[in-house]
Design an enzyme around this catalytic site. Sequence first.
Site, PDB file in Angstrom:
ATOM      1  N   GLY A 235      39.491  43.309  38.258  1.00 31.54           N
ATOM      2  CA  GLY A 235      38.129  43.833  38.438  1.00 31.54           C
ATOM      3  C   GLY A 235      37.989  45.342  38.522  1.00 31.54           C
ATOM      4  O   GLY A 235      37.000  45.900  38.064  1.00 31.54           O
TER       5      GLY A 235
ATOM      6  N   ASP B 249      32.496  40.886  48.492  1.00 30.43           N
ATOM      7  CA  ASP B 249      31.531  39.799  48.609  1.00 30.43           C
ATOM      8  C   ASP B 249      31.791  39.061  49.929  1.00 30.43           C
ATOM      9  O   ASP B 249      31.319  39.498  50.979  1.00 30.43           O
ATOM     10  CB  ASP B 249      31.676  38.882  47.384  1.00 30.43           C
ATOM     11  CG  ASP B 249      30.653  37.758  47.360  1.00 30.43           C
ATOM     12  OD1 ASP B 249      29.647  37.861  48.075  1.00 30.43           O
ATOM     13  OD2 ASP B 249      30.849  36.786  46.617  1.00 30.43           O
TER      14      ASP B 249
ATOM     15  N   GLY C  32      34.537  38.926  51.508  1.00 31.58           N
ATOM     16  CA  GLY C  32      35.494  39.690  52.304  1.00 31.58           C
ATOM     17  C   GLY C  32      36.866  39.020  52.393  1.00 31.58           C
ATOM     18  O   GLY C  32      37.805  39.598  52.941  1.00 31.58           O
TER      19      GLY C  32
ATOM     20  N   ARG D 260      33.785  41.729  31.121  1.00 31.42           N
ATOM     21  CA  ARG D 260      34.412  42.872  31.788  1.00 31.42           C
ATOM     22  C   ARG D 260      34.190  44.174  31.030  1.00 31.42           C
ATOM     23  O   ARG D 260      34.195  45.253  31.605  1.00 31.42           O
ATOM     24  CB  ARG D 260      35.922  42.655  31.927  1.00 31.42           C
ATOM     25  CG  ARG D 260      36.339  41.567  32.896  1.00 31.42           C
ATOM     26  CD  ARG D 260      37.840  41.679  33.193  1.00 31.42           C
ATOM     27  NE  ARG D 260      38.377  40.466  33.806  1.00 31.42           N
ATOM     28  CZ  ARG D 260      38.343  40.184  35.100  1.00 31.42           C
ATOM     29  NH1 ARG D 260      37.772  41.025  35.933  1.00 31.42           N
ATOM     30  NH2 ARG D 260      38.860  39.081  35.574  1.00 31.42           N
TER      31      ARG D 260
HETATM   32  P1  IMP Z   1      35.486  38.294  48.042  1.00 32.29           P
HETATM   33  O1  IMP Z   1      36.882  37.882  48.381  1.00 32.29           O
HETATM   34  O2  IMP Z   1      34.523  37.148  48.128  1.00 32.29           O
HETATM   35  O3  IMP Z   1      34.991  39.479  48.839  1.00 32.29           O
HETATM   36  O4  IMP Z   1      35.454  38.666  46.529  1.00 32.29           O
HETATM   37  C1  IMP Z   1      36.233  39.681  46.056  1.00 32.29           C
HETATM   38  C2  IMP Z   1      36.586  39.544  44.612  1.00 32.29           C
HETATM   39  O5  IMP Z   1      35.848  38.502  43.962  1.00 32.29           O
HETATM   40  C3  IMP Z   1      36.238  40.818  43.903  1.00 32.29           C
HETATM   41  O6  IMP Z   1      37.335  41.681  43.875  1.00 32.29           O
HETATM   42  C4  IMP Z   1      35.830  40.325  42.526  1.00 32.29           C
HETATM   43  O7  IMP Z   1      36.951  40.229  41.691  1.00 32.29           O
HETATM   44  C5  IMP Z   1      35.259  38.958  42.771  1.00 32.29           C
HETATM   45  N1  IMP Z   1      33.784  39.019  42.928  1.00 32.29           N
HETATM   46  C6  IMP Z   1      33.052  39.002  44.049  1.00 32.29           C
HETATM   47  N2  IMP Z   1      31.731  39.070  43.810  1.00 32.29           N
HETATM   48  C7  IMP Z   1      31.626  39.147  42.469  1.00 32.29           C
HETATM   49  C8  IMP Z   1      30.500  39.278  41.575  1.00 32.29           C
HETATM   50  O8  IMP Z   1      29.317  39.348  41.953  1.00 32.29           O
HETATM   51  N3  IMP Z   1      30.796  39.331  40.262  1.00 32.29           N
HETATM   52  C9  IMP Z   1      32.077  39.273  39.767  1.00 32.29           C
HETATM   53  N4  IMP Z   1      33.141  39.175  40.558  1.00 32.29           N
HETATM   54  C10 IMP Z   1      32.917  39.109  41.897  1.00 32.29           C
HETATM   55 MG    MG Z   2      37.103  38.551  39.530  1.00 35.82          MG
END
Ligand code: IMP
Ligand code: MG
Length: 185
Positions: free
Chosen positions: A51, A110, A112, A172
Amino acid sequence: MQPEKNTLTEWHGIDVVYQPDVIARRVRELGEEITEYYDTEELLLLGTLKGSFMFMADLVRSISRAHLLEFIVAASYGKGVTSSGHVRLLYDPQAVFEGKHVLLIEDIVDSGATLNRLVRLLRTRDPLSLEICTLLHKHVAPNLMLEPRFVGFDAPADFLIGYGLDFAEQYRHLPFIGSLQEVDG
Ligand code: IMP
Ligand code: MG
């Protein structure tokens, strides 16, 4: 500037949230903030793949201070739009974190879950300091172990794609950040 939409039919159902020039300006500012914050040459930028690849490439060109660069690969989403909560580490660099100020570069925070997993891991490696820079912060994570010190944008809680962010590995490459809309039929 928005690229020609009709060159790629896959762009239908995407609302542009951050245009390329808006992203470029903010990333430059972040680079300047980081340059000013660290009064050291022992700086290691650790990007989370895939990402943050585009963000990282732009960001480092705005940091006018010597630093090392590494990537780590964590995956939590699979093919859906909601986090599975289970974070797998697919690549873990052998770089020595000891004696380094580590700045973790994230694309988006998102739930976390990814950050908490990485923070817990990196702290066991005794960096001189550990901070987080994220391009986008949805501010929905219930319990972050470490709040990002550098935040590009306070993002809407939509599913965002482009500028490195994917939906099932697509989108991407888009130069802007958009929100994926549900398309009928
Ligand atoms: P988390 O663990 O839920 O905080 O998500 C972190 C990872 O999920 C990020 O580094 C992204 O790769 C992916 N991610 C979270 N939200 C989004 C989004 O809205 N679009 C695309 N990828 C996301
Ligand atoms: Mg991702």
